[in-house]
Every structure is written in structure tokens, then in C-alpha cells.
Design a protein around this motif. Sequence first.
Motif, PDB file in Angstrom:
ATOM      1  N   TRP A  96       0.869  -1.175   0.000  1.00 37.52           N
ATOM      2  CA  TRP A  96       0.000   0.000   0.000  1.00 37.52           C
ATOM      3  C   TRP A  96       0.909   1.229   0.000  1.00 37.52           C
ATOM      4  N   ALA A  97       0.395   2.300  -0.570  1.00 39.28           N
ATOM      5  CA  ALA A  97       1.177   3.533  -0.737  1.00 39.28           C
ATOM      6  C   ALA A  97       2.476   3.272  -1.491  1.00 39.28           C
ATOM      7  N   PRO A  98       2.421   2.653  -2.678  1.00 40.09           N
ATOM      8  CA  PRO A  98       3.657   2.383  -3.423  1.00 40.09           C
ATOM      9  C   PRO A  98       4.406   3.643  -3.848  1.00 40.09           C
ATOM     10  N   PHE A  99       3.729   4.800  -3.806  1.00 39.31           N
ATOM     11  CA  PHE A  99       4.380   6.084  -4.090  1.00 39.31           C
ATOM     12  C   PHE A  99       4.643   6.868  -2.800  1.00 39.31           C
ATOM     13  N   GLY A 105       9.016  13.872  -1.007  1.00 45.54           N
ATOM     14  CA  GLY A 105       9.357  14.302  -2.364  1.00 45.54           C
ATOM     15  C   GLY A 105       9.614  13.177  -3.338  1.00 45.54           C
ATOM     16  N   LEU A 106       8.905  12.062  -3.189  1.00 45.04           N
ATOM     17  CA  LEU A 106       9.181  10.906  -4.045  1.00 45.04           C
ATOM     18  C   LEU A 106       9.032  11.227  -5.530  1.00 45.04           C
ATOM     19  N   PHE A 107       8.011  11.985  -5.901  1.00 46.45           N
ATOM     20  CA  PHE A 107       7.786  12.240  -7.328  1.00 46.45           C
ATOM     21  C   PHE A 107       8.856  13.136  -7.946  1.00 46.45           C
ATOM     22  N   THR A 108       9.630  13.826  -7.107  1.00 48.16           N
ATOM     23  CA  THR A 108      10.706  14.690  -7.622  1.00 48.16           C
ATOM     24  C   THR A 108      12.084  14.192  -7.196  1.00 48.16           C
TER      25      THR A 108
END
Length: 318
Positions: A233-236, A242-245
Motif C-alpha cells: 500500500w502507498a507504493p508512491f 518528495g518521491l515524485f521529484t
Amino acid sequence: MNSEKPKNEINRRKFLQHTVKFAAAGMYLGAFGMPELFANEIINTGKGAAGIPDVKLNNGVKMPMLGFGTYGLSGEVCQQSVKEAISAGYRLLDTAKVYGNEEAVGRGIKESGIPRKELFVTSKLWVDDAGYETAKKGFEETLRKLQLDYLDLYLIHRPRGDVKGSWKAMEELYQAGKIKAIGISNFDPVQLADLLSYAKVKPVINQIETHAYFQQNNDFKVLKQHNIHMEAWAPFAEGRNGLFTDEVLTQIAKKYNKTTAQVSLRWHFQRGIVAIPRSSQKAHIVENLDIFDFKLADADMKAIEQLDLNKTQFPEWS
């Protein structure tokens, strides 16, 4: 997934390379689709919806390796998102009583027009329903809200209250064919060992927080030893820290003309972990499926391994 309300989802679109294509119909497995074996079961690379392979669980049931999470979605948004996810090719749908959206998920399933037997629906028993009798009542309430006759997977959401009574009830529901597979969520190795000491039916899944910043390597090894599959769950990490950046993920994404989200999901897949990303945006729903036409090199997998902080990003859930 946890029961706290999520923060606003970070807009990933601005991190998307202009060459990325969002076409679920063009997905294929080829030489890129086969992750390493998780424990002793075989990863089935047969043709599933949108090219999503299945994992064979320890009771023989097949489960898609990539699914659609619904935590934080509610009402019409949830209903429409589920419908769009199924249309895009998702067949694994994940919900829970505590999410408060089982009815909306059920409506989305009904409106999709896809035969029930083609879907893999998961829900979870909340703490308030822990115990033998209350677990059975909680399960029936979940079925009613989802408008379904059975569940493909039912999990104890948290190891709280009368876990032994809950598990006994779930085993009976499993034996009666009301649930195709039973499992757990948020159990650590000690709590798992306690359950296994009395369980007549071994859990097939442990759904836990798993992402680049909290890779749960010890849990991963323990689950492998018991032939219990790991689901993230919550793979991101919901974009926390700041995972996406993240610079490492961004550079890897550029290398493959993918997004950081796609790289994150591919990393889970190559570890043999089921992931259930959530989004209410159609473009992201489709984007998250497009991970089967590339393979992360060993060097990239190792680079992501170095991001592990070995620390939860959801302290409110601990």
C-alpha cells in the motif's frame, strides 16, 4: 492502507517527459514482463487485462500483480474512478470498510459492465469488527455494500483486538467459498508468527507500507520464507518525502522515457510485489498501467535500493 485522510495528491504531470505515451492498449510483456520469483510460486505471464500478469498465491488462486487502490476516494469520485480503472484494464480492486467507500466501489463495479468473474476484489476487516461473531457480521456488511456474492480476498486490516477469533471466522468463510483467499495487513514478523501458531489456513498476502523510502526488506524475506505474498500500500508513499521529484528516480525515469511513478511501480513489479496505486485522475490511472514495456537494469534497481530510509513515511499509522 491507513485510515487517515490523505493530503492532496501531488501533480505528477509536470514531471512527465514529453515523449511518454499513455496507451494501455499497446502494453506487452515480452522479455520485459517476468519479475524474479517471489518465494516458490510461479509468476504467470499469461495474457491478462491490459497485459497485467498474475501471481499464483499459496492456495492456487491467481491475483493480478498490479491493481487499483481506492483509499481516500469517496462518493461519485470513487465510483467514477473505479469505473474508469476497470475500463482502462485494471482487474484487481482494493477497498476496506474503514475507507467508507465500499458502496461507491460496488456501484463502480456494477456500472463497468465487466463480468464479476473477471474481477479480483479485495476488502478488509476493520478493528471495530475484530472477533469471531463480529468478523462474520462485518464481512456480510462488506458484501452487501459492494453488492457482491463473494470476495476474492479479505484481509485483517490491523493486528488489533481478537485476531484469533477474526481469523477463525475468516477461515470458515473461506472454507464455505464466500472468500477465495484470506490474508492480513500491517502485520510485522512477530505478529505474523503468532497468527501462524494457530492458523489452520495460511494467509496468502500481507499488505504493508512499501515504497522506495521504506522497502521493508526484513518483512520481505520473512514473507518469502513462509510463501506469503507481499503487497504494497502507498507504493508512491503518497508523494511524501518528495518521491515524485526524487533526483535518483527522476534520472532513471528520463533514461527510459517514463515517469517517476512508472519507475516506482516497475521497481515493485521486478521485486515480485503486488502494488495498488490510487488516483482519481484518468491520465494517471492509465499511466500507472504502462509499466510492462521496459525493464529496469540491475544498476537502476540497486540505485533505488539505496533510497531506503528504513523508516515509515506514515508515523500516524504506526
